[in-house]
Design a protein around this motif. Structure first.
Motif, PDB file in Angstrom:
ATOM      1  N   GLY A  81      -4.975  23.562   3.168  1.00 45.30           N
ATOM      2  CA  GLY A  81      -4.606  21.952   3.649  1.00 45.30           C
ATOM      3  C   GLY A  81      -5.591  21.041   2.837  1.00 45.30           C
ATOM      4  N   ASP A  82      -6.613  21.517   2.378  1.00 44.27           N
ATOM      5  CA  ASP A  82      -7.486  20.461   1.556  1.00 44.27           C
ATOM      6  C   ASP A  82      -7.259  20.269   0.281  1.00 44.27           C
ATOM      7  OD1 ASP A  82      -8.845  20.194   4.028  1.00 44.27           O
ATOM      8  OD2 ASP A  82     -10.495  21.751   3.734  1.00 44.27           O
ATOM      9  N   ASN A  83      -6.477  21.089  -0.234  1.00 42.25           N
ATOM     10  CA  ASN A  83      -6.378  21.205  -1.466  1.00 42.25           C
ATOM     11  C   ASN A  83      -4.988  20.583  -2.042  1.00 42.25           C
ATOM     12  OD1 ASN A  83      -5.626  22.100  -4.222  1.00 42.25           O
ATOM     13  ND2 ASN A  83      -6.707  23.996  -4.039  1.00 42.25           N
ATOM     14  N   LYS A  84      -5.261  19.045  -2.367  1.00 43.05           N
ATOM     15  CA  LYS A  84      -3.792  18.421  -2.512  1.00 43.05           C
ATOM     16  C   LYS A  84      -2.840  19.092  -3.640  1.00 43.05           C
ATOM     17  CE  LYS A  84      -2.303  13.732  -3.620  1.00 43.05           C
ATOM     18  NZ  LYS A  84      -1.192  14.138  -4.247  1.00 43.05           N
ATOM     19  N   GLU A  85      -3.606  19.645  -4.755  1.00 40.72           N
ATOM     20  CA  GLU A  85      -2.773  20.024  -5.721  1.00 40.72           C
ATOM     21  C   GLU A  85      -1.922  21.228  -5.371  1.00 40.72           C
ATOM     22  OE1 GLU A  85      -3.598  22.151 -10.011  1.00 40.72           O
ATOM     23  OE2 GLU A  85      -5.318  20.701  -9.153  1.00 40.72           O
ATOM     24  N   LYS A  86      -2.531  22.214  -4.402  1.00 39.96           N
ATOM     25  CA  LYS A  86      -1.841  23.272  -3.891  1.00 39.96           C
ATOM     26  C   LYS A  86      -0.595  22.837  -3.068  1.00 39.96           C
ATOM     27  CE  LYS A  86      -4.649  27.480  -4.096  1.00 39.96           C
ATOM     28  NZ  LYS A  86      -4.283  28.495  -4.429  1.00 39.96           N
ATOM     29  N   MET A  87      -0.952  21.722  -2.272  1.00 40.01           N
ATOM     30  CA  MET A  87       0.182  21.418  -1.227  1.00 40.01           C
ATOM     31  C   MET A  87       1.203  20.739  -1.900  1.00 40.01           C
ATOM     32  SD  MET A  87      -1.029  22.519   1.659  1.00 40.01           S
ATOM     33  CE  MET A  87       0.270  21.636   2.762  1.00 40.01           C
ATOM     34  N   ASP A  88       0.863  19.972  -3.009  1.00 39.67           N
ATOM     35  CA  ASP A  88       1.806  19.260  -3.630  1.00 39.67           C
ATOM     36  C   ASP A  88       2.713  20.261  -4.474  1.00 39.67           C
ATOM     37  OD1 ASP A  88       1.280  16.865  -3.129  1.00 39.67           O
ATOM     38  OD2 ASP A  88       0.298  16.214  -4.842  1.00 39.67           O
ATOM     39  N   LYS A  89       1.982  21.398  -5.092  1.00 40.20           N
ATOM     40  CA  LYS A  89       2.931  22.439  -5.652  1.00 40.20           C
ATOM     41  C   LYS A  89       3.614  23.017  -4.544  1.00 40.20           C
ATOM     42  CE  LYS A  89       3.598  25.409  -9.106  1.00 40.20           C
ATOM     43  NZ  LYS A  89       4.974  25.590  -9.503  1.00 40.20           N
ATOM     44  N   LEU A  90       3.254  23.337  -3.417  1.00 41.46           N
ATOM     45  CA  LEU A  90       4.054  24.047  -2.523  1.00 41.46           C
ATOM     46  C   LEU A  90       5.369  23.049  -2.050  1.00 41.46           C
ATOM     47  CD1 LEU A  90       4.656  26.170  -0.333  1.00 41.46           C
ATOM     48  CD2 LEU A  90       3.541  24.823   1.307  1.00 41.46           C
ATOM     49  N   MET A  91       5.054  21.768  -1.916  1.00 47.56           N
ATOM     50  CA  MET A  91       6.381  20.966  -1.680  1.00 47.56           C
ATOM     51  C   MET A  91       7.205  20.862  -2.860  1.00 47.56           C
ATOM     52  SD  MET A  91       6.513  19.663   1.106  1.00 47.56           S
ATOM     53  CE  MET A  91       8.192  19.217   1.366  1.00 47.56           C
ATOM     54  N   ASP A  92       6.754  21.030  -4.053  1.00 45.91           N
ATOM     55  CA  ASP A  92       7.703  21.061  -5.289  1.00 45.91           C
ATOM     56  C   ASP A  92       8.515  22.305  -4.955  1.00 45.91           C
ATOM     57  OD1 ASP A  92       6.654  18.963  -6.503  1.00 45.91           O
ATOM     58  OD2 ASP A  92       5.382  20.173  -7.887  1.00 45.91           O
ATOM     59  N   ASN A  93       7.822  23.517  -4.502  1.00 43.91           N
ATOM     60  CA  ASN A  93       8.612  24.675  -4.615  1.00 43.91           C
ATOM     61  C   ASN A  93       9.461  24.813  -3.403  1.00 43.91           C
ATOM     62  OD1 ASN A  93       7.594  25.771  -6.761  1.00 43.91           O
ATOM     63  ND2 ASN A  93       6.028  26.999  -5.814  1.00 43.91           N
ATOM     64  N   ILE A  94       9.165  23.982  -2.174  1.00 47.79           N
ATOM     65  CA  ILE A  94       9.909  23.928  -1.061  1.00 47.79           C
ATOM     66  C   ILE A  94      11.408  23.112  -1.374  1.00 47.79           C
ATOM     67  CG2 ILE A  94      10.290  22.810   1.206  1.00 47.79           C
ATOM     68  CD1 ILE A  94       7.511  24.045   1.904  1.00 47.79           C
ATOM     69  N   THR A  95      10.951  22.011  -2.146  1.00 47.86           N
ATOM     70  CA  THR A  95      12.121  20.991  -2.714  1.00 47.86           C
ATOM     71  C   THR A  95      13.262  21.945  -3.740  1.00 47.86           C
ATOM     72  OG1 THR A  95      10.565  19.316  -2.605  1.00 47.86           O
ATOM     73  CG2 THR A  95      12.497  18.699  -3.616  1.00 47.86           C
ATOM     74  N   LEU A  96      12.605  22.801  -4.272  1.00 42.91           N
ATOM     75  CA  LEU A  96      13.476  23.731  -5.126  1.00 42.91           C
ATOM     76  C   LEU A  96      14.142  24.860  -4.373  1.00 42.91           C
ATOM     77  CD1 LEU A  96      14.556  24.108  -7.913  1.00 42.91           C
ATOM     78  CD2 LEU A  96      12.634  25.680  -8.356  1.00 42.91           C
ATOM     79  N   LEU A  97      13.215  25.338  -3.381  1.00 44.77           N
ATOM     80  CA  LEU A  97      13.742  26.911  -2.982  1.00 44.77           C
ATOM     81  C   LEU A  97      14.287  27.028  -1.479  1.00 44.77           C
ATOM     82  CD1 LEU A  97      11.124  28.541  -5.118  1.00 44.77           C
ATOM     83  CD2 LEU A  97      13.694  28.546  -5.437  1.00 44.77           C
ATOM     84  N   ALA A  98      13.753  25.944  -0.774  1.00 38.19           N
ATOM     85  CA  ALA A  98      14.082  26.188   0.646  1.00 38.19           C
ATOM     86  C   ALA A  98      15.291  26.437   1.216  1.00 38.19           C
ATOM     87  CB  ALA A  98      13.232  25.140   1.333  1.00 38.19           C
ATOM     88  N   ARG A  99      15.504  27.399   2.418  1.00 42.39           N
ATOM     89  CA  ARG A  99      16.587  27.476   2.755  1.00 42.39           C
ATOM     90  C   ARG A  99      17.489  26.340   3.498  1.00 42.39           C
ATOM     91  NH1 ARG A  99      16.501  32.981   6.545  1.00 42.39           N
ATOM     92  NH2 ARG A  99      15.894  31.548   7.946  1.00 42.39           N
ATOM     93  N   ASP A 100      16.523  25.375   3.509  1.00 41.13           N
ATOM     94  CA  ASP A 100      17.197  24.135   4.291  1.00 41.13           C
ATOM     95  C   ASP A 100      18.206  23.221   3.495  1.00 41.13           C
ATOM     96  OD1 ASP A 100      14.769  23.481   6.701  1.00 41.13           O
ATOM     97  OD2 ASP A 100      14.041  24.668   4.876  1.00 41.13           O
ATOM     98  N   HIS A 101      18.079  23.406   2.179  1.00 46.94           N
ATOM     99  CA  HIS A 101      18.833  22.727   1.157  1.00 46.94           C
ATOM    100  C   HIS A 101      20.381  23.221   1.420  1.00 46.94           C
ATOM    101  CE1 HIS A 101      15.271  21.282  -0.584  1.00 46.94           C
ATOM    102  NE2 HIS A 101      14.916  22.425  -1.042  1.00 46.94           N
ATOM    103  N   ALA A 102      20.700  24.463   1.821  1.00 50.35           N
ATOM    104  CA  ALA A 102      21.970  24.627   2.158  1.00 50.35           C
ATOM    105  C   ALA A 102      22.466  24.506   3.346  1.00 50.35           C
ATOM    106  CB  ALA A 102      21.944  26.415   2.005  1.00 50.35           C
ATOM    107  N   ARG A 103      21.500  23.880   4.427  1.00 50.13           N
ATOM    108  CA  ARG A 103      21.917  23.725   5.696  1.00 50.13           C
ATOM    109  C   ARG A 103      21.986  22.431   6.089  1.00 50.13           C
ATOM    110  NH1 ARG A 103      18.123  28.624   8.395  1.00 50.13           N
ATOM    111  NH2 ARG A 103      19.273  30.110   6.982  1.00 50.13           N
ATOM    112  N   SER A 104      21.914  21.281   5.155  1.00 50.13           N
ATOM    113  CA  SER A 104      22.510  20.020   5.667  1.00 50.13           C
ATOM    114  C   SER A 104      23.709  19.773   5.682  1.00 50.13           C
ATOM    115  CB  SER A 104      21.725  18.918   4.535  1.00 50.13           C
ATOM    116  OG  SER A 104      22.665  19.230   3.366  1.00 50.13           O
ATOM    117  N   PRO A 105      24.121  18.717   6.765  1.00 47.67           N
ATOM    118  CA  PRO A 105      25.638  18.768   6.843  1.00 47.67           C
ATOM    119  C   PRO A 105      26.563  18.601   5.952  1.00 47.67           C
ATOM    120  CG  PRO A 105      24.065  17.477   8.377  1.00 47.67           C
ATOM    121  CD  PRO A 105      23.313  17.927   7.380  1.00 47.67           C
TER     122      PRO A 105
END
Ligand code: GLC
Ligand code: CA
Length: 568
Positions: A413-437
């Motif tokens: 949580g304290d590592n901004k770079e790692k958290m940003d990278k995770l958010m990049d990967n979530i924006t690319l790969l999460a299952r949620d992207h298929a699940r929006s209406p």
């Protein structure tokens, strides 16, 4: 290659994930009457089979993959009568309906589990997998082993009532059924399969089909992630010791009694192991999904550990998927999206305004010319994209994403770079992207619901929606429709033909030949935003059949241009 045409081999399957498909009553959740109201649309695309993701009664911790009653419908989705109407409406249009078969686990809310957890002597105790705790030298209680759950944390949950742990390879509320127990298996066949076959459905997509048989000694798994207490344990449950015995039993005692199709979600295994499930002579399942393409660039044990990929990696994945059944009596599948994957244009194409539609058509050309049964996921036909990077983690509702994010944040949580990278990967790969209406039109909530949708609608619904595409001959929808028609016209080549890559090392262009009984097709796809020189790598005379542009200058491939030629 085999020439025995079978309906499920020729079929194009359209997957519907009910929560986000179409809401008929304004409660913000998609439902079965909503699906029924769109059957003509689904048919008009050129679809032969609908695969409906779980609509069974469920607390929805994992969006219906946590079933509390196989013989009831989740009340927000509708009733058994609605299902009868859906089956009838599908059949009336000459289509088939398959359901999702989720029998590795149930919900903790299923009566079977409620009874099982009630006491160590309950007759259903052995229907799930219970083990005593392990204690360390200080007397602290630990789970029976170090297996990690697919949704983060230990794969075991402690249950106070009987002071034991139960196994859950997915969420804590998804306890694994004990397939070793014959009585349990019989109950599963009766409740989850026969009940629905008798209602007239045409088959199943079989969830986590390679996981039922666990290595009964339940040993600790080798340490792969040293900074985690919990370790990947695939080898103790994937293709386990009795898995084929179980599938053969299920086929012989239930599935074979009906004219059905079955497609398994089996996961990663060597080719020889996978073939055992789908070789026709084995009498287990008709086909399975291979994950080579959708997982390209990701660590197979953890999709959010992602390093990117080259076009050559993607080609290898397509090659593996295509050569999988060559020289065998098995059958294969083609899919680039489903409810567990991000949107394919964002993942493999280019979702910028400039190239979204064109790269979507390029991917349609690719998929519609590959052999196997073709699967299209709701919204894919209109080119829905991933959710925007500007959205915060609070918009993500999938248990997989949420658990992962929480665990990661607790560590880094304290590592901004790692958290940003995770958010990049979530924006690319999460299952949620298929699940929006699903984006039906440009009215409020994209025409999905007159109420507040359970999940936020993608911001781009005014540009991307069904209504604007069905009447536009140049839309992605129209291109898919045309491509599916051509796929059927040239089915020997496109659905049944063999596959060979001509430019294996090329990082920009993907060229392959399909061949069947003296006929040959030449497909060339430019996967970049550059204009590139077109070269005929075969040498034969090329006759254009289909393309995502009006080809005026054959010597140049414009950005994301794709062509399908016959070789004369
Ligand atoms: C399958 C489903 C996925 C679900 C999991 C547990 O992988 O596709 O959505 O979370 O099984 O049932
Ligand atoms: Ca509804």
């Amino acid at each position: 290659m085999t020439k025995d045409y079978i309906w499920w081999k020729d079929a194009t399957v359209y997957q519907i994930w009910p929560a986000s498909y179409k809401d008929s009553n304004g409660d913000g959740v998609g439902d079965i009457p909503g699906i029924i109201s769109t059957l003509d649309y689904v048919k008009s695309l050129g679809t032969d089979v609908i695969w409906l993701s779980p609509m069974y009664d469920s607390p929805q911790d994992d969006m219906g993959y946590d079933i509390s009653n196989y013989e009831k419908v989740y009340p927000k989705y509708g009733t058994l009568e609605d299902m009868d109407k859906l089956i009838e409406g599908t059949h009336k249009r000459g289509m088939k309906l398959i359901l999702d078969l989720v029998i590795n686990h149930t919900s903790t809310e299923h009566d079977w589990f409620k009874q099982s957890r009630s006491s160590k002597t309950d007759p259903k105790r052995d229907w799930y997998i219970w083990k005593p705790a392990r204690y360390d030298a200080e007397g602290n209680r630990h789970p029976p082993n170090n297996w990690v759950s697919h949704f983060s944390g230990s794969a075991w949950a402690y249950d106070e009532t009987t002071d034991e742990y139960y196994l859950h390879l997915f969420a804590e509320s998804q306890p694994d059924l004990n397939w070793e127990n014959e009585e349990t298996r019989k109950a599963i066949y009766k409740s989850a399969l026969s009940f629905w076959f008798e209602k007239g459905i045409d088959g199943f997509r079989i969830d986590t089909a390679g996981m039922y048989s666990k290595v009964q000694s339940f040993p600790d798994a080798p340490i792969v992630f040293p900074d985690s207490e919990w370790q990947p344990c695939q080898k103790y449950f994937q293709n386990g010791p009795r898995i084929h015995e179980f599938h053969k039993e299920m086929f012989a005692s239930v599935t074979s009694k009906y004219d059905t199709m079955t497609v398994g979600e089996v996961g990663h295994s060597p080719r020889e192991d996978s073939l055992k499930y789908v070789s026709a002579k084995e009498k287990e399942m008709n086909m399975m999904f291979l994950f080579d393409a959708v997982e390209v660039g990701s660590n197979p044990s953890d999709r959010f550990i992602y390093d990117g990929y080259k076009l050559t990696d993607f080609k290898n994945a397509v090659q593996n998927q295509s050569s999988f059944i060559e020289g065998t009596d098995a059958w294969s599948t083609v899919f680039y999206e489903n409810h567990d994957q991000p949107r394919s244009i964002t993942r493999f194409g280019n979702d910028s305004t400039k190239y979204r539609v064109k790269s979507g058509k390029l991917l349609a050309l690719l998929q519609s010319t590959l052999s196997g049964t073709l699967y299209i996921y709701q919204g894919q036909e209109i080119g829905m994209t991933n959710l925007p990077r500007s959205w915060s983690i609070d918009e993500y509702l999938d248990i997989n994403t949420i658990n992962y994010y929480k665990e990661f944040k607790a560590k880094y949580g304290d590592n901004k770079e790692k958290m940003d990278k995770l958010m990049d990967n979530i924006t690319l790969l999460a299952r949620d992207h298929a699940r929006s209406p699903v984006q039906w039109d440009d009215s409020e909530n994209a025409g999905f619901s007159t109420g507040k949708p359970w999940m936020r609608v993608n911001d781009n619904y005014k540009e991307i929606n069904v209504a604007s595409q069905v009447t536009d001959p140049n839309s992605l929808f129209s291109f898919w429709k045309q491509s599916l028609k051509i796929r059927k016209e040239y089915k020997d080549l496109l659905i049944y033909g063999s596959f060979k890559i001509l430019d294996k090392e090329n990082q920009k262009i993907f060229t392959y030949v399909k061949e069947a009984a003296g006929q040959r097709a030449y497909i060339v796809l430019n996967f970049t935003s550059e204009s590139l020189k077109f070269e005929n790598l075969d040498g034969g005379k090329l006759e254009l059949v289909h393309s995502n542009v009006n080809v005026e200058d054959e010597s140049t491939l414009s950005p994301y241009e794709g062509r399908f030629y016959l070789i004369k």
